[in-house]
Scaffold this active site. Structure first.
Site, mmCIF file in Angstrom:
data_model
loop_
_atom_site.group_PDB
_atom_site.id
_atom_site.type_symbol
_atom_site.label_atom_id
_atom_site.label_comp_id
_atom_site.label_asym_id
_atom_site.label_seq_id
_atom_site.Cartn_x
_atom_site.Cartn_y
_atom_site.Cartn_z
ATOM 1 N N LEU A 156 2.242 14.974 51.580
ATOM 2 C CA LEU A 156 1.708 14.361 50.363
ATOM 3 C C LEU A 156 1.377 12.894 50.609
ATOM 4 O O LEU A 156 0.324 12.387 50.209
ATOM 5 C CB LEU A 156 2.715 14.494 49.208
ATOM 6 C CG LEU A 156 2.299 13.825 47.892
ATOM 7 C CD1 LEU A 156 1.068 14.509 47.287
ATOM 8 C CD2 LEU A 156 3.440 13.841 46.867
ATOM 9 N N LEU A 176 -4.051 14.008 34.340
ATOM 10 C CA LEU A 176 -4.247 12.951 33.335
ATOM 11 C C LEU A 176 -5.043 11.780 33.904
ATOM 12 O O LEU A 176 -5.487 10.910 33.158
ATOM 13 C CB LEU A 176 -2.893 12.473 32.814
ATOM 14 C CG LEU A 176 -2.142 13.510 31.984
ATOM 15 C CD1 LEU A 176 -0.786 12.969 31.564
ATOM 16 C CD2 LEU A 176 -2.949 13.905 30.752
ATOM 17 N N HIS A 220 -0.504 20.748 34.298
ATOM 18 C CA HIS A 220 -1.896 20.303 34.244
ATOM 19 C C HIS A 220 -2.642 20.892 33.027
ATOM 20 O O HIS A 220 -3.250 20.164 32.242
ATOM 21 C CB HIS A 220 -2.650 20.715 35.506
ATOM 22 C CG HIS A 220 -2.043 20.172 36.779
ATOM 23 N ND1 HIS A 220 -1.387 18.977 36.834
ATOM 24 C CD2 HIS A 220 -2.015 20.659 38.038
ATOM 25 C CE1 HIS A 220 -0.966 18.757 38.077
ATOM 26 N NE2 HIS A 220 -1.337 19.771 38.827
ATOM 27 N N LYS A 232 -13.128 25.533 40.307
ATOM 28 C CA LYS A 232 -13.614 25.094 39.000
ATOM 29 C C LYS A 232 -12.438 24.815 38.070
ATOM 30 O O LYS A 232 -11.474 25.551 38.044
ATOM 31 C CB LYS A 232 -14.507 26.161 38.382
ATOM 32 C CG LYS A 232 -15.255 25.653 37.156
ATOM 33 C CD LYS A 232 -16.441 26.504 36.809
ATOM 34 C CE LYS A 232 -16.042 27.692 35.974
ATOM 35 N NZ LYS A 232 -17.192 28.504 35.572
HETATM 36 C C1 BG6 Z 1 -1.378 20.386 42.429
HETATM 37 C C2 BG6 Z 1 -0.864 21.745 42.764
HETATM 38 O O1 BG6 Z 1 -0.611 19.806 41.425
HETATM 39 O O2 BG6 Z 1 -2.724 20.481 41.987
HETATM 40 C C3 BG6 Z 1 -1.732 22.405 43.811
HETATM 41 O O3 BG6 Z 1 0.473 21.648 43.224
HETATM 42 C C4 BG6 Z 1 -3.175 22.375 43.414
HETATM 43 O O4 BG6 Z 1 -1.315 23.735 44.048
HETATM 44 C C5 BG6 Z 1 -3.609 20.986 42.962
HETATM 45 O O5 BG6 Z 1 -3.945 22.789 44.530
HETATM 46 C C6 BG6 Z 1 -4.997 21.005 42.369
HETATM 47 O O6 BG6 Z 1 -5.440 19.711 42.154
HETATM 48 P P1 BG6 Z 1 -6.996 19.402 42.037
HETATM 49 O O7 BG6 Z 1 -7.043 17.973 41.659
HETATM 50 O O8 BG6 Z 1 -7.597 19.726 43.373
HETATM 51 O O9 BG6 Z 1 -7.537 20.314 40.983
#
Ligand code: BG6
Length: 490
Positions: free
Chosen positions: A16, A182, A242, A346
């Protein structure tokens, strides 16, 4: 002059940090958003030299031109690295001594921002030692801010344990729980769209809106993250945080102001009005191998990931329905869907309005379609409204068309910063509006915990779907059952 800033990246040697934290800090540096005097100190168990750290993170830092390549060298000058265990007070003391060496160069004391790019198993010892050894000087009125990433627990109880632990160490103003959705351009745009356009006010409710759909699709599988993913599954990974956050902003009332607490108070009210979810209106899935030409990954199903147990039932796809039982939304289904290894990348929000009453046009041929407002978070940020117009020319049948604001066409030269960049800048500025407050988190877990426990107990059936497909067809059936009408591209 700004106070100096010390940034500590805990877990600096991990994925990360390399993929997100350091590149984000670089981007902030390139755009002059870091204070003039900043040090960025990595901390992790591995014994790494500074050069080794730089080697790890460089592939993910993408300077856009020669000037940025030069800036990258300056950025590397801000970095240092300290090795130490996560449960060893002496190691944290040593870290503090290292921080102070640099901070002592300045007249003013330094603020401190601690970023935990760490697995949840070490949140508790690390935060305990931060509090004991690595806080900024309160005497000099300097701030300490601690940034943590999900997973914030696995259910209501484990999340409450973590929240209580953090609350025993820090004030809520010191804790920044990141939900990077966010920080996305289009999620932030929602606030302006909803509350700065008078035309939406009278129709943004159960009288005019038939249903709302919030979708997250990814075209790849676990990609070696199966070990992490399998413990959590798609609901804890995407829906509970999310997508639920996005739902809150779609559904909330206008806050009294944009102050962090005014905003979050309104989101909490939405969450409180969601009573729970029904297992009967939930579709789960797990992807299996398929064979898409030129896509080696597609040959691997979820269970083929070596880090996933052979008999895992963890869902990689989930679709479910929530109701916000308040005056504005009662009876309007919010259909949420998230999946890995699907047919495309998407994320979007679709607000589908009720059918126009009293159809006088069907006699002309063509079809009158519902209005639909689409907010596309990614890829290609866009807001567009589907509406009916007369088909041009001598024919006068209705035709569906779009009022379209696609950002890359409308704002060609505008840079859209990554979500993390925006959020880390908010931390530096002390703005908490786009971070999750502890009561919000508790409500989010309350909503999902019973379903998650049923899933963990094997009570909810899961359906196989092919890598690269739309997911189980029952997912589309669920959306239709709750009133969603599919258009082309939906
Ligand atoms: C993360 C998840 O929070 O969000 C991942 O742990 C996922 O599994 C990612 O791939 C997706 O983020 P973004 O910004 O690419 O839609």
């Amino acid at each position: 002059m700004d106070s100096p800033l010390t940034i500590v990246v805990f877990g600096a040697s991990g994925d990360l940090a390399a993929k997100k934290t350091y590149p984000t800090l670089f981007s902030l540096f390139v755009h002059n958003f870091l204070p003039q005097h900043t040090q960025i100190v990595g901390y992790a168990r591995s014994k790494l030299s500074k050069d080794e750290l730089i080697k790890k993170i460089t592939p993910y830092i993408k300077p856009k031109n020669e000037a940025e390549k030069e800036t990258m060298k300056k950025f590397f000058e801000l970095l240092s690295y300290v090795a130490g265990a996560y449960d060893d007070g002496a190691a944290f003391k040593n870290l503090n001594d290292e921080l102070v060496k640099w901070e002592d160069n300045f007249e003013s004391a330094a603020n401190r921002m601690h970023y935990l790019a760490l697995p949840p198993s070490v949140f508790q010892p690390v935060t305990t030692h931060i509090k004991a050894e690595v806080m900024a000087s309160e005497e000099s009125q300097k701030w300490t801010r601690v940034i943590i990433e999900k997973p914030f627990g696995k259910d209501s109880v484990s999340s409450a344990v973590l929240s209580n632990h953090l609350a025993s160490l820090f004030t809520e103003e010191q804790i920044y729980r990141i939900d990077h959705y966010l920080g996305k351009e289009m999620v932030q745009n929602l606030l302006i769209m909803r509350f700065a356009n008078a035309m939406f006010q009278p129709i943004w409710n159960r009288n005019y809106i038939e249903c709302v759909r919030v979708t997250f699709k990814e075209p790849f599988g676990t990609q070696g993250r199966g070990g992490y993913f399998d413990e959590f599954g798609i609901i804890r990974d995407i829906l509970q945080n999310h997508l639920l956050q996005v739902l809150c902003i779609v559904a909330m009332e206008k806050p009294a102001s944009l102050d962090a607490d005014d905003l979050r108070n309104e989101k909490v009210k939405v969450l409180k009005a969601i009573k729970g979810l029904s297992m009967d209106d939930t579709v789960l899935g797990q992807y299996v191998a398929s064979n898409i030409p030129n896509d080696e990954d597609s040959k691997l199903g979820y269970l083929d990931d070596k880090t996933v147990p052979d008999d895992s039932k963890t869902p990689t796809y989930a679709s479910t329905v929530l109701y916000v039982e308040n005056e504005r939304w009662d009876g309007v289904p919010f259909i949420m869907k998230a999946g890995k290894a699907l047919d495309e990348r998407k994320a979007d929000i679709r607000i589908q309005f009720k059918d126009a009453p009293g159809d006088i046009f069907s006699a002309l041929g063509g079809e009158v379609h519902r209005n639909e407002l689409v907010i596309r978070l990614q890829p290609d940020e866009a807001v567009y409204m589907k509406l009916n117009i007369k088909s041009p020319g001598l024919r006068s049948r209705p035709l569906q068309a779009e009022l379209d604001v696609t950002y890359k066409d409308r704002f060609e030269d505008e840079r859209l910063p990554d979500a993390y960049e925006r959020l880390l800048l908010d931390v530096i500025r002390g703005q908490q509006g786009h971070f999750v407050r502890s009561d919000e988190l508790a409500e989010a877990w309350r909503i999902f915990t019973p379903l998650l426990h049923d899933i963990d107990a094997g009570l909810v059936e899961s359906h196989d779907y092919a890598y690269g497909s739309r997911g189980p067809s029952l997912g589309d059936d669920l959306a239709k059952k709750f009133g969603y009408k599919y258009h082309k591209g939906a």
